[in-house]
Design a protein around this motif. Structure first.
Motif, mmCIF file in Angstrom:
data_model
loop_
_atom_site.group_PDB
_atom_site.id
_atom_site.type_symbol
_atom_site.label_atom_id
_atom_site.label_comp_id
_atom_site.label_asym_id
_atom_site.label_seq_id
_atom_site.Cartn_x
_atom_site.Cartn_y
_atom_site.Cartn_z
ATOM 1 N N GLY A 129 -7.967 -0.638 -3.458
ATOM 2 C CA GLY A 129 -8.771 -1.593 -2.694
ATOM 3 C C GLY A 129 -8.825 -2.953 -3.369
ATOM 4 N N LYS A 130 -8.918 -2.932 -4.701
ATOM 5 C CA LYS A 130 -8.958 -4.197 -5.424
ATOM 6 C C LYS A 130 -7.641 -4.954 -5.311
ATOM 7 C CE LYS A 130 -12.473 -2.909 -8.820
ATOM 8 N NZ LYS A 130 -12.793 -2.756 -10.259
ATOM 9 N N ASN A 178 -3.918 -8.098 1.765
ATOM 10 C CA ASN A 178 -4.119 -8.105 3.219
ATOM 11 C C ASN A 178 -4.619 -9.462 3.701
ATOM 12 O OD1 ASN A 178 -3.300 -5.435 3.561
ATOM 13 N ND2 ASN A 178 -5.349 -4.630 3.171
ATOM 14 N N ASP A 179 -5.476 -10.123 2.900
ATOM 15 C CA ASP A 179 -5.936 -11.449 3.281
ATOM 16 C C ASP A 179 -4.774 -12.444 3.328
ATOM 17 O OD1 ASP A 179 -8.506 -10.541 3.495
ATOM 18 O OD2 ASP A 179 -9.114 -11.181 1.473
ATOM 19 N N ASN A 192 0.825 -1.202 0.000
ATOM 20 C CA ASN A 192 0.000 0.000 0.000
ATOM 21 C C ASN A 192 0.862 1.256 0.000
ATOM 22 O OD1 ASN A 192 -2.525 1.297 0.022
ATOM 23 N ND2 ASN A 192 -2.330 1.679 2.209
ATOM 24 N N GLY A 204 -6.934 -5.646 -1.037
ATOM 25 C CA GLY A 204 -7.814 -6.596 -0.356
ATOM 26 C C GLY A 204 -7.218 -7.993 -0.326
ATOM 27 N N THR A 240 -11.218 -13.640 -5.975
ATOM 28 C CA THR A 240 -10.952 -13.080 -7.299
ATOM 29 C C THR A 240 -10.413 -14.175 -8.209
ATOM 30 O OG1 THR A 240 -8.691 -12.446 -6.666
ATOM 31 C CG2 THR A 240 -10.439 -10.810 -6.320
#
Length: 582
Positions: free
Chosen positions: A322-323, A329-330, A13, A326, A351
């Motif tokens: 965010g795409k 982070n997972d 990020n 996400g 995804t």
């Protein structure tokens, strides 16, 4: 669970933020500044062209107007009879002439000069004088009259006109103090000496007084889009006309064109234009504060545009970030749970992209890791625990044997009270050995070492001097119980007992920093007989060997140092990394 290295990673990020700043923020900021700078430069250029064109046009108009005033004073030369009438009026014979002759001369003068005043609204009066004698005058105030005994010949304008050799002289703004009714009115004038044609002898001086009616019409429609002051200066840089009140000090500074001048809290940009061939000047004082405000307004508008563009770009950035972040982070959360020992966790992809491939690979790696731990690590751990307990079992009988030998010695010498105290201390030691958990704190370990040394002091008496110290920050550190006892026992039995003199035993624990890493440093030092470290059969080798092996099992990164020489005592130094024991 260790090995993923998640604690020191650089967040994707933050990298995206840096990329966003470098690729969007900085270019957009630079573009906004360049656009504002180009607009300001273009606006300044257009304003400069407007000012130059306006001043050029105005200077031409003023030059034509001054030329007209110059031509007015040449009217006497257009008529020979007019010159003759002036010569007669200025001569001594004028007072002896008949009334008929006087009327003829007066009509001749009036026919010319009154025509000027009636056709030119800006001409307030015309006056012809010879020395201090007024020959003729005409004013727009019928009640006006010449001031009695006025000293015309002593005025500057009269003397300047005579010295100009027939050329027109523009007179500084002055009062019409030679007229009775308008003596407080300020005018600017043009004067010229009237001379005989052949001889060029001065006959008289004509002066035409003008108001600012024409100048006002010229100046009233000038607009530079910012508050401005416009002044017309004569050849002596006196203010002839100004569209507003101007402090005389501003024009007396004679500023350079396109320079900034200040009057108190006010600042002006001065622009000048010379009126040829009269050496008059037009000076424009533009409000520099308003110019700066226009510049500031352009920058503020550019900043507002930058903020709007930045907001839109940031919204797109947040959506795309965010795409991307996400799934990242997972994956990070999954790896952290694995790092904490949870091998049942799995990454669930939402995804159909590269992150799905990474997630499946991560799940496969976790499953393999769990299988290896179950098949190999548990076996190794059990083996290490068995070795550890075997080493500890070797220490306990050895320690008890030496302690009981000391009790026998006390009984033989008849020290009953000391024997009783020793038995109590031994009880504490045995309870510690049998009931205390396998891991203990350095504080507790040093307390037991103190008990042991106390027992040995009952045997050796003043020959054994003991010093025990420990940093407060190192006291809670966990170590295997009886880790230091074999080393202390070696120092007493093999280092001090052979000597028949007092010996010092020092046990010190402190926290140190070496090459950026924190260590617990344990030092056991005596000034006993010492030994040759190279000798294979050195005293206490079993206790030293057991201690080193226990250190390696519990603290893989620990260091064990031994320094000794015959007759110089022994020093043992242990460095344990400040981490939880394995």
């Amino acid at each position: 669970m260790k090995g993923f290295g998640l604690k020191g990673y650089r967040a994707l990020n933050m990298k995206l933020v840096v990329i966003f700043m470098v690729s969007i923020l900085l270019p957009l900021l630079l573009a906004s500044y360049v656009i504002a700078r180009v607009y300001i430069d273009k606006s300044n250029e257009e304003t400069g062209i407007l000012i130059n064109n306006t001043l050029t046009s105005l200077s031409r108009s003023l030059s034509g107007y001054l030329n007209e005033l110059d031509q007015l004073t040449l009217i006497p030369y257009y008529n020979d009879d007019f010159i003759y009438a002036l010569k007669v009026s200025a001569s001594e014979s004028y007072d002896t002439m008949s009334k008929y002759q006087l009327i003829g001369i007066t009509n001749m003068l009036e026919s010319q000069l009154r025509f000027i005043r009636f056709t030119r609204k800006d001409i307030m009066s015309t006056l012809i004088v010879s020395d201090n004698k007024p020959l003729f005058y005409s004013t727009n105030n019928p009640m006006n009259d010449i001031v009695k005994d006025y000293e015309f010949a002593n005025t500057d304008w009269y003397q300047n006109a005579l010295q100009a050799n027939g050329n027109a002289v523009f007179v500084n703004p002055h009062k019409q103090d030679y007229f009775t009714k308008t003596k407080d009115v300020t005018v600017f004038s043009v004067a010229r000496s009237i001379r005989e044609i052949p001889s060029k002898r001065p006959i008289s001086v004509i002066i035409a007084d003008a108001n600012t009616h024409v100048l006002q019409n010229m100046f009233k429609d000038i607009d530079f889009h910012v508050p401005s002051l416009i002044a017309l200066l004569d050849q002596d840089r006196n203010i002839v006309y100004a569209n507003h009140d101007i402090p005389p000090g501003l024009v007396k500074l004679n500023p350079d064109s396109r320079s900034v001048i200040r009057d108190g809290n006010q600042a002006y940009l001065a622009v000048k234009q010379t009126i040829e061939p009269y050496n008059w000047q037009i000076i424009v004082l533009l409000s520099y504060t308003q110019l700066e405000r226009k510049t500031l307004w352009v920058y503020l508008t550019s900043l507002l545009l930058y903020i709007v563009c930045l907001t839109v770009a940031f919204m797109f950035y947040r959506m795309l970030s965010g795409k991307v972040m996400g799934p990242v982070n997972d994956i990070i959360r999954t790896m952290r749970k694995v790092e904490d020992g949870d091998l049942t966790v799995r990454y669930h992809s939402q995804t159909q992209d590269e992150f799905d491939i990474i997630g499946r690979s991560l799940n496969s790696m976790i499953a393999e890791l769990k299988q290896k731990i179950e098949t190999e690590y548990v076996l190794v751990l059990n083996q290490r625990n068995s070795e550890y307990k075997a080493l500890q079992a070797q220490i306990q009988p050895h320690f008890l044997f030496n302690t009981l030998s000391g009790f026998i010695a006390l009984n033989q010498i008849g020290e009953k009270e000391l024997l009783e105290k020793s038995i109590i201390d031994l009880t504490v030691l045995l309870r510690y050995i049998l009931n205390h958990p396998e891991m203990t704190t350095l504080e507790e370990e040093l307390r037991i070492i103190g008990k042991y040394c106390s027992l040995q002091q009952l045997r050796f008496g003043p020959r054994l001097l003991v010093s025990i110290s420990c940093d407060s920050c190192a006291k809670p550190f966990k170590v295997p119980k009886l880790l230091l006892q074999p080393l202390v026992e070696n120092a007493i039995i093999h280092g001090m007992e052979p000597l028949n003199e007092a010996c010092q035993l020092t046990i010190a624990v402190e926290k140190i920093i070496h090459e950026g890493h924190h260590f617990i440093c344990i030092r056991i030092e005596d000034n006993g007989v010492g030994f040759d470290p190279q000798h294979q059969d050195k005293p206490g080798s079993i206790g030293i060997t057991n201690t080193v092996e226990r250190l390696n099992l519990c603290f893989p990164g620990s260091l064990f140092g031994l320094e000794s020489a015959v007759g110089s005592g022994t020093r043992i130094t242990i460095h344990i990394p400040e981490v939880e024991p394995a």
